[in-house]
Write a protein that holds these residues in place. Structure first.
Motif, PDB file in Angstrom:
ATOM      1  N   PHE A  95       0.876  -1.230   0.097  1.00  0.00           N
ATOM      2  CA  PHE A  95       0.001  -0.099  -0.081  1.00  0.00           C
ATOM      3  C   PHE A  95       0.838   1.240   0.003  1.00  0.00           C
ATOM      4  CE2 PHE A  95       0.987  -0.857   4.310  1.00  0.00           C
ATOM      5  CZ  PHE A  95       1.280   0.291   4.687  1.00  0.00           C
ATOM      6  N   SER A  96       2.140   1.102   0.394  1.00  0.00           N
ATOM      7  CA  SER A  96       3.006   2.155   0.398  1.00  0.00           C
ATOM      8  C   SER A  96       3.157   3.293  -0.733  1.00  0.00           C
ATOM      9  CB  SER A  96       4.347   1.949   1.055  1.00  0.00           C
ATOM     10  OG  SER A  96       5.044   1.206   0.134  1.00  0.00           O
ATOM     11  N   HIS A  98       0.610   4.194  -2.788  1.00  0.00           N
ATOM     12  CA  HIS A  98      -0.363   5.183  -2.725  1.00  0.00           C
ATOM     13  C   HIS A  98      -0.112   6.309  -1.729  1.00  0.00           C
ATOM     14  CE1 HIS A  98      -3.190   2.138  -4.686  1.00  0.00           C
ATOM     15  NE2 HIS A  98      -2.828   1.246  -3.989  1.00  0.00           N
ATOM     16  N   PHE A  99       0.614   5.996  -0.670  1.00  0.00           N
ATOM     17  CA  PHE A  99       0.935   7.036   0.494  1.00  0.00           C
ATOM     18  C   PHE A  99       2.173   8.008  -0.225  1.00  0.00           C
ATOM     19  CE2 PHE A  99       4.077   8.206   3.514  1.00  0.00           C
ATOM     20  CZ  PHE A  99       3.060   9.014   4.291  1.00  0.00           C
ATOM     21  N   ARG A 103       1.676  11.996  -0.832  1.00  0.00           N
ATOM     22  CA  ARG A 103       2.380  12.830  -0.218  1.00  0.00           C
ATOM     23  C   ARG A 103       3.142  13.678  -1.356  1.00  0.00           C
ATOM     24  NH1 ARG A 103       7.679  10.115   2.129  1.00  0.00           N
ATOM     25  NH2 ARG A 103       7.917   9.748  -0.281  1.00  0.00           N
ATOM     26  N   TRP A 121      -7.153   5.455  -4.981  1.00  0.00           N
ATOM     27  CA  TRP A 121      -6.729   4.199  -3.844  1.00  0.00           C
ATOM     28  C   TRP A 121      -8.015   3.699  -3.003  1.00  0.00           C
ATOM     29  CZ3 TRP A 121      -3.759   5.841   1.027  1.00  0.00           C
ATOM     30  CH2 TRP A 121      -3.501   4.755   1.854  1.00  0.00           C
ATOM     31  N   VAL A 138      -5.278  10.332   4.417  1.00  0.00           N
ATOM     32  CA  VAL A 138      -4.269   9.666   4.053  1.00  0.00           C
ATOM     33  C   VAL A 138      -3.543   8.966   5.163  1.00  0.00           C
ATOM     34  CG1 VAL A 138      -1.652   9.627   3.037  1.00  0.00           C
ATOM     35  CG2 VAL A 138      -3.892  10.688   2.013  1.00  0.00           C
ATOM     36  N   TYR A 141      -5.968   6.163   6.571  1.00  0.00           N
ATOM     37  CA  TYR A 141      -5.815   5.065   5.634  1.00  0.00           C
ATOM     38  C   TYR A 141      -4.731   4.308   5.805  1.00  0.00           C
ATOM     39  CZ  TYR A 141     -10.554   6.742   3.554  1.00  0.00           C
ATOM     40  OH  TYR A 141     -11.646   6.944   3.457  1.00  0.00           O
ATOM     41  N   SER A 142      -3.444   5.138   5.885  1.00  0.00           N
ATOM     42  CA  SER A 142      -2.194   4.433   5.897  1.00  0.00           C
ATOM     43  C   SER A 142      -1.885   3.814   7.000  1.00  0.00           C
ATOM     44  CB  SER A 142      -1.037   5.636   5.667  1.00  0.00           C
ATOM     45  OG  SER A 142      -1.127   6.040   4.633  1.00  0.00           O
TER      46      SER A 142
END
Length: 326
Positions: A95-96, A98-99, A103, A121, A138, A141-142
């Motif tokens: 998933f990172s 997306h983060f 960012r 996402w 964000v 969700y992260s």
């Protein structure tokens, strides 16, 4: 052996992350879909049978293979099997990206792109979000994704590693999360929806499965963050979230970082995507105590998560040394 398996799996996942549409994910999707279609008849007993077939049976298969490999070749084969299972179920790289993308867009001042990436996402409507709300969602969700893809998996792997069934714990946790997400989405779909009983069973089971991992994650965040603030927000505000386990994790995160989380959840883009977003509908109606979220909190979140990984590894080292010396 659990320590080595986790370290190797995390390193492999960083070097060569698993593709989203890999054969294992496709196989799980096909199995859960087949179970739902073949067993779901609308009753609660059918829901529990479907859940057991979709979640418990694969975990038992993982345990059986683990035992068979131990009988055939001893601990080296079991170590390889544990690494393989953890590689499939554990990892930030799932998933990172997306983060990182959101960012980078915010740091470049491209808020429209950040909204688009967030909507893509989580399949939610983010068109009207102000900058601070983009950051808040964000972070939420992260953190929940890190809990479900990393720390929850670690918790169940380590719990069942005590009787020598670590891979079964990882499979059990990840499958329990996946069937809830999949059946929630299918319940809103126009083509071949699942019954409400099936979704209710998956929700009840997930609350029980995630109870201990959520509190382990929250306690870990408190230890590696601001302990007193994390515990205070956890005790005072976690109950304001619709989902108790998510509330514990997010409240502890807010206190550990001193950031204001919680607030209105985002709406799905379409009816057949309801419930797909992690944590959708599970956020407190009002924000928790803390500073308004800014992009500076992104680096703090990353630091918190990696310190949490280090804490898990330190605990495993200490347990391993205690076992060897004992």
């Amino acid at each position: 052996m659990a320590l080595f398996a986790i370290v190797i799996a995390l390193l492999l996942e960083q070097v060569r992350p698993l593709a989203p549409h890999n054969p294992a994910a496709a196989g799980l999707h096909g199995w859960v879909r087949a179970v739902g279609r073949g067993v779901d008849a609308g009753g609660e007993q059918h829901g529990w049978l479907a859940w057991a077939l979709a979640v418990v049976l694969p975990a038992l298969v993982a345990a059986g293979v683990h035992g068979l490999l131990g009988w055939l070749g001893g601990w080296p084969l079991q170590l390889l099997w544990s690494v393989f299972i953890l590689y499939l179920t554990l990892g930030f790289r799932q998933f990172s990206h997306h983060f990182t993308g959101i960012r980078d867009a915010l740091e470049a001042g491209d808020e429209n792109r950040a909204r688009t990436l967030l909507a893509r996402w989580q399949q939610v409507d983010a068109a009207a979000l102000p900058r601070s709300e983009i950051v808040r969602h964000v972070i939420e969700y992260s953190v929940l994704a890190a809990h479900r893809h990393v720390f929850g998996v670690l918790a169940w792997f380590c719990v069942l590693a005590v009787p020598g069934l670590g891979p079964a714990g990882a499979v059990f946790y990840r499958n329990a999360e996946y069937v809830l997400r999949y059946w929630r989405r299918k319940a809103q779909a126009a083509d071949q929806p699942v019954s409400p009983a099936l979704v209710q069973v998956a929700e009840r089971a997930w609350r029980a499965v995630d109870w201990l991992p959520a509190r382990c994650t929250a306690l870990g965040f408190a230890i590696v963050g601001s302990f007193e603030d994390a515990v205070d927000v956890w005790r005072s505000h976690a109950a304001r979230f619709a989902d108790a386990n998510d509330g514990v994790v997010l409240a502890a995160t807010a206190g550990a970082l001193g950031v204001r989380l919680g607030g209105a959840a985002l709406k799905p883009l379409a009816r057949d995507q309801a419930g797909q977003a992690a944590g959708a509908g599970a956020l407190a109606a009002e924000g928790l105590p803390g500073k308004p979220p800014t992009t500076a909190h992104f680096s703090q979140v990353v630091g918190l998560l990696w310190r949490m990984v280090a804490l898990w590894l330190l605990l495993l080292v200490l347990l391993t040394l205690a076992r060897v010396m004992g």
